[in-house]
Motif scaffolding. Structure first.
Motif, PDB file in Angstrom:
ATOM      1  N   ILE A  20      34.741  18.920  93.046  1.00 45.84           N
ATOM      2  CA  ILE A  20      34.655  19.441  91.679  1.00 45.84           C
ATOM      3  C   ILE A  20      34.192  18.378  90.681  1.00 45.84           C
ATOM      4  CG2 ILE A  20      35.969  20.474  89.770  1.00 45.84           C
ATOM      5  CD1 ILE A  20      37.660  21.911  91.899  1.00 45.84           C
ATOM      6  N   ARG A  24      46.029  29.023  99.280  1.00 43.42           N
ATOM      7  CA  ARG A  24      46.666  28.153  98.276  1.00 43.42           C
ATOM      8  C   ARG A  24      46.347  28.622  96.863  1.00 43.42           C
ATOM      9  NH1 ARG A  24      46.179  22.172 101.145  1.00 43.42           N
ATOM     10  NH2 ARG A  24      45.617  22.963 103.186  1.00 43.42           N
ATOM     11  N   SER A  29      45.358  20.552  92.248  1.00 44.57           N
ATOM     12  CA  SER A  29      45.235  19.880  93.537  1.00 44.57           C
ATOM     13  C   SER A  29      45.527  20.891  94.630  1.00 44.57           C
ATOM     14  CB  SER A  29      46.205  18.718  93.646  1.00 44.57           C
ATOM     15  OG  SER A  29      46.164  18.238  94.973  1.00 44.57           O
ATOM     16  N   GLY A  30      44.554  21.116  95.470  1.00 44.62           N
ATOM     17  CA  GLY A  30      44.768  22.036  96.592  1.00 44.62           C
ATOM     18  C   GLY A  30      45.479  21.330  97.731  1.00 44.62           C
ATOM     19  N   ALA A  31      45.394  20.024  97.782  1.00 44.50           N
ATOM     20  CA  ALA A  31      46.069  19.247  98.814  1.00 44.50           C
ATOM     21  C   ALA A  31      47.475  18.893  98.349  1.00 44.50           C
ATOM     22  CB  ALA A  31      45.275  17.969  99.100  1.00 44.50           C
ATOM     23  N   GLU A  91      39.995  12.732  94.577  1.00 42.66           N
ATOM     24  CA  GLU A  91      40.084  14.194  94.470  1.00 42.66           C
ATOM     25  C   GLU A  91      40.168  14.896  95.822  1.00 42.66           C
ATOM     26  OE1 GLU A  91      36.654  16.109  92.671  1.00 42.66           O
ATOM     27  OE2 GLU A  91      37.357  18.059  93.362  1.00 42.66           O
ATOM     28  N   GLN A  92      39.469  14.375  96.809  1.00 41.41           N
ATOM     29  CA  GLN A  92      39.362  15.025  98.129  1.00 41.41           C
ATOM     30  C   GLN A  92      38.627  16.360  98.052  1.00 41.41           C
ATOM     31  OE1 GLN A  92      43.938  14.428  98.887  1.00 41.41           O
ATOM     32  NE2 GLN A  92      42.906  14.369 100.869  1.00 41.41           N
ATOM     33  N   GLY A  93      37.877  16.570  96.986  1.00 41.92           N
ATOM     34  CA  GLY A  93      37.115  17.805  96.830  1.00 41.92           C
ATOM     35  C   GLY A  93      35.885  17.508  95.996  1.00 41.92           C
TER      36      GLY A  93
END
Lengths: 411, 411
Positions: A199, A289, A355-357, A195-197
Motif C-alpha cells: 500500500i 481478516r 495491519s493485516g498481519a 508494512e509487509q504489503g
C-alpha cells in the motif's frame, strides 16, 4: 520535529546488518525463538543499549529490555520495540527495524543529554514469528502476562520442547511469568515495522499510520464429492470436488470484496490428485481478516451460506471447520492522532492503513495503549531474503518514531 | 441366438477368480505388464485355450493368442479379446472379462463340435494399462505393428527397462515386431469390457453398444501470478493464482458442457501452498475427451480463449501446454449394427455409448474393423478392488459376444 543526520541512519543500518549476520543457517537469515542465533542477537542489542547509556537485561522470557530514565524516577514509561526472531530464510527488517529505530531514538536523546517526561524502554521480543513453537508469540505474551499454560510443553520440528529451549537459552521456564509487566504497565507501546504489503509503495509514502491490527478467522474447508474415471462419467453425473472447490474459492473472493475484508485461500489439497480421476475430495484453507469484527462475521456467514448453496447444487458436501478466530485490535486513538500529526509534517499525504498481519501489539494491547508506524518496503515483500527498505525511509522512520515518542511523553 | 446355461457363466466366473489370484501384491490384484503375476495369468489362459481345443501360444510381444479354426483353412479370422494386465490394486474384470468371455464363446462352439465360416482367435494382451512403462499399450501396438522405437528403453518405477522386463518374461525384445498382424489382419476385432462408467447402470441395461473410443487431449496449465502476504495485500492489488485457476476450472466445465465433451481437471498443485500466503503459481491438469474430434478442438480453443481473458482480467499469465492429443476412433458400422441387433433381442432398450477410456481397440483399429460391447459395472467403478459385475450380466455378455461373433463370421 528534529531532523536526523545521515550518520544516525547509517549507524542504524549497520546495526541491522550486524543482526542479519546472527543466523543459525549460513547464507540465510534464520533466527528462530530461543536459538543460538537469537542469543547472539540479544547480546548485540544488549551491548548497544548499554553503550548508549541504557540499563539493560534479558527478561525471564528471553526478551532484551533496555531502559532510559525520564525526567523523574516515577515518570511513566513509553515502550518502543519489536521482535528479534525471524522466520526461516527471512529478511533483515521484519522485527529488528523497530528495535534498532528505538535505539536510535534513545541515542539521539542521550547524545543531547536530554530526558523526556517519560522513561523510554526498548524491547526486543524473543518469539513473535511463531515459526518454532506452533504459532506461539511468547515474547509479548509473557510481557502481557498471558502465556498459555501448555506453552513449555510445545515442541519444535526437532522434538525439542519450548521448556527445554528456554533452559538452553539460559533461562528458567518456571519463571517466565515474572516477565509480566501487568503491574508496571507502560503508558504506551509504539512499534515501527515494515508494512509487509504494497500500500505505501503504491501511495508513494515512506510511512503509514496503522489504524489497528486486523482480526483473523482461519478455517479448514473440506469438499467431499465422488471420485470417478475422467473419461467415462458424463458431466451431468459428476460430483466433482475440485470444480465445487473452485466455485467456493471464487465465492470467498466475491464476498470478501463485498464486505471489504481480506480473504485468502492459500492452500489446497486434492485427492487422489490424478490427471485421469475426477477429484473425490478437496481440502482448502480459508483466511479472512478485517479491522471490523462485524464485517468479518457477516462475510464468514455469507461465505458459509454460499458454500451450502454450492454443495446442494452439486450434490456433495462442503464442511467448514473454524480453527481460530481472533478479534481486531484497534490502535489507541490518542497515539494514532499523534502519529497522524507527525506524518503530516513529513509528507503531503498521511496514509492510514490497517495491519493485516499480526504483531506484538496484539498482546501488548492487553496492558497498554498501542500504536504502530509502518515503513514502506519494496514490492510489499516480507519473510523473504529480498525484504528491502531504503536508508532514506529508515531515516524518516527514526524521525517519526522520535517525534511520536516525544509528543506521547509530553502527555 | 443361443442361450447360455448357467454352468457356462459359472465356469467363466471361476476362471476370472483364478486370474484374480495371479498377483504380485498379496491381498491386492496387481498384475503389471511383463510381471511374474502376468506370466502365471498367461499360463492359465494358455492352458484353458488348449483344454477347449484351441492351438495357443505366447506371441513375441507377450500376448497370449489362441486359435479355433473355421470351416475352411483359409477362413478369415474374428479376433475376440482384451488385456490381462491390471493397474496396481485393480479389479477382477477390467481386461480379463473380454478374454474369458471369448473363451466361453469358443468353448460353446467346441463342445457342440461347431465351426464358423471364420476362425476365432482369442487374445489376452500383455500391456494395456500402461501402469508400468509410462502409459505404453505395447500389447495391441505390437499386434498392430506400431511399437514406438523407444519402447524397450522406457523404465519402470524400479528402474527396470521394458527391454529387460521382456527378457525376464522369457522373450526377445528384438523380435517384438514379429507380433505384428498387419500381414494376417483379422476380419474384425471385438472386445467385451466393463463400462468403467455409470451410464448402463443408470439406464438399467446389462450391456451397451460402444459407438467409438473418444479422442483425448491432455494439457498442463500453469497460472503464474504473484505470491504475497495473506493479510497485507489488498484484494484489488492481488494477482492470486489460485483464484484465477478456480475461474479457469469453472470455464473448463462450462465449455465442455457447451460442446458436449467430457473434461476433467483432476490434478492441481499450488505454490507455496501455505495458508497465509497468496498463491504465487498454480499448475493443473486438463483432460478433455470426445467422440467428435471437431467438438473437442472447438472446445479446447474456447477454453484457451477463456483462459486468456481470465489472465488479462487478473493481470497474470495462464499457459497451456498440450502434452498429448489423440483423435477419436469410431467403431465399425457393420459390426456395431450387428451388436445393436443382438442387444435388441436381449432387452427392451439398446444403449449406445462412447468409450471415454482408451482400449486395445484404439491400436487394433489400425489393422481391422473394431467393435466393443460394454458390460454394466457396479457404481461405474473400475481400477479398484471393488470393481464388480453380476454373474447374470456375465452370462448375458457371453451370449451377446457369441451371437455377435456368429453373425460377423456369417459375413
Amino acid at each position: 520535529m528534529s531532523v536526523s543526520d545521515r550518520s544516525e541512519a547509517q549507524r542504524a543500518w549497520r546495526r541491522l546488518e550486524a543482526l542479519a549476520a546472527c543466523t543459525d543457517e549460513p547464507g540465510r537469515i534464520t533466527r528462530l525463538a530461543f536459538s543460538p542465533a537469537l542469543k547472539r542477537a540479544n547480546a548485540l542489542v544488549l551491548g548497544w543499549m548499554r553503550e548508549i547509556g541504557m540499563t539493560a537485561s534479558i527478561d525471564p522470557a528471553g526478551n532484551v529490555v533496555g531502559r532510559y530514565e525520564g525526567l523523574s524516577v516515577d515518570a511513566p514509561t513509553i515502550m518502543l520495540g519489536s521482535h528479534l526472531d525471524t522466520v526461516r530464510d527471512g529478511g533483515r527488517y521484519d522485527g529488528p527495524l523497530g528495535v534498532i529505530a528505538g535505539l536510535a531514538v534513545v541515542e539521539r536523546l542521550a547524545s543531547a543529554s536530554r530526558r523526556l517526561p517519560a522513561a523510554i524502554e526498548i524491547v526486543g521480543f524473543a518469539d513473535e514469528e511463531g515459526t518454532r513453537f506452533g504459532g506461539s508469540v511468547l515474547g509479548s505474551m509473557a510481557m502481557a502476562g498471558i502465556v498459555p499454560p501448555d506453552w513449555p510443553a510445545r515442541v519444535d520440528i526437532d522434538g525439542v520442547s519450548a521448556g527445554k529451549a528456554v533452559i538452553a537459552f539460559g533461562l528458567d521456564p518456571a519463571r517466565i511469568s515474572e516477565a509480566s509487566r501487568r503491574q508496571k504497565a507502560p503508558l504506551a507501546y509504539v512499534e515501527l515495522h515494515i508494512e509487509q504489503g504494497p500500500i505505501l509503495e503504491g501511495r508513494d509514502a515512506a510511512l503509514g499510520c496503522v489504524t489497528g491490527i486486523a482480526g483473523a478467522l482461519r478455517a479448514k474447508v473440506t469438499v467431499s464429492g465422488k471420485a470417478g474415471h475422467a473419461g467415462t462419467v458424463p458431466m451431468d453425473m459428476r460430483a466433482d470436488s475440485l470444480v465445487a472447490a473452485s466455485e467456493c474459492i471464487l465465492a470467498v473472493e466475491r464476498v470478501a470484496k463485498q464486505f471489504q475484508c481480506i480473504a485468502t485461500v492459500g492452500q489446497i489439497r486434492c485427492h487422489p490428485n490424478a490427471t485421469n480421476v475426477i477429484a473425490g475430495s478437496v481440502t482448502f484453507s480459508l483466511d479472512i481478516r478485517s479491522l471490523e469484527d462485524g464485517s468479518k462475521s457477516a462475510a464468514v456467514a455469507d461465505i458459509v451460506r454460499a458454500f451450502a448453496a454450492i454443495a446442494e447444487n452439486r450434490r456433495l458436501r462442503v464442511e467448514t471447520e473454524v480453527t481460530s478466530n481472533t478479534d481486531a485490535t484497534l490502535c489507541d486513538a490518542r497515539l494514532t492522532g499523534i502519529i497522524r500529526d507527525v506524518l503530516a509534517e513529513i509528507g503531503p499525504t498521511v496514509v492510514e492503513l490497517p495491519s493485516g498481519a499480526g504483531h506484538d501489539g496484539l498482546n501488548m494491547a492487553h496492558i497498554a495503549p498501542i500504536a504502530m508506524i509502518f515503513v514502506r518496503c519494496k514490492d510489499g515483500l516480507s519473510h523473504h531474503p529480498d525484504e528491502s527498505i531504503t536508508i532514506d525511509d529508515l531515516a524518516i522512520g527514526i524521525d517519526a518514531l522520535s517525534a511520536t515518542c516525544t509528543m506521547a511523553a509530553a502527555g
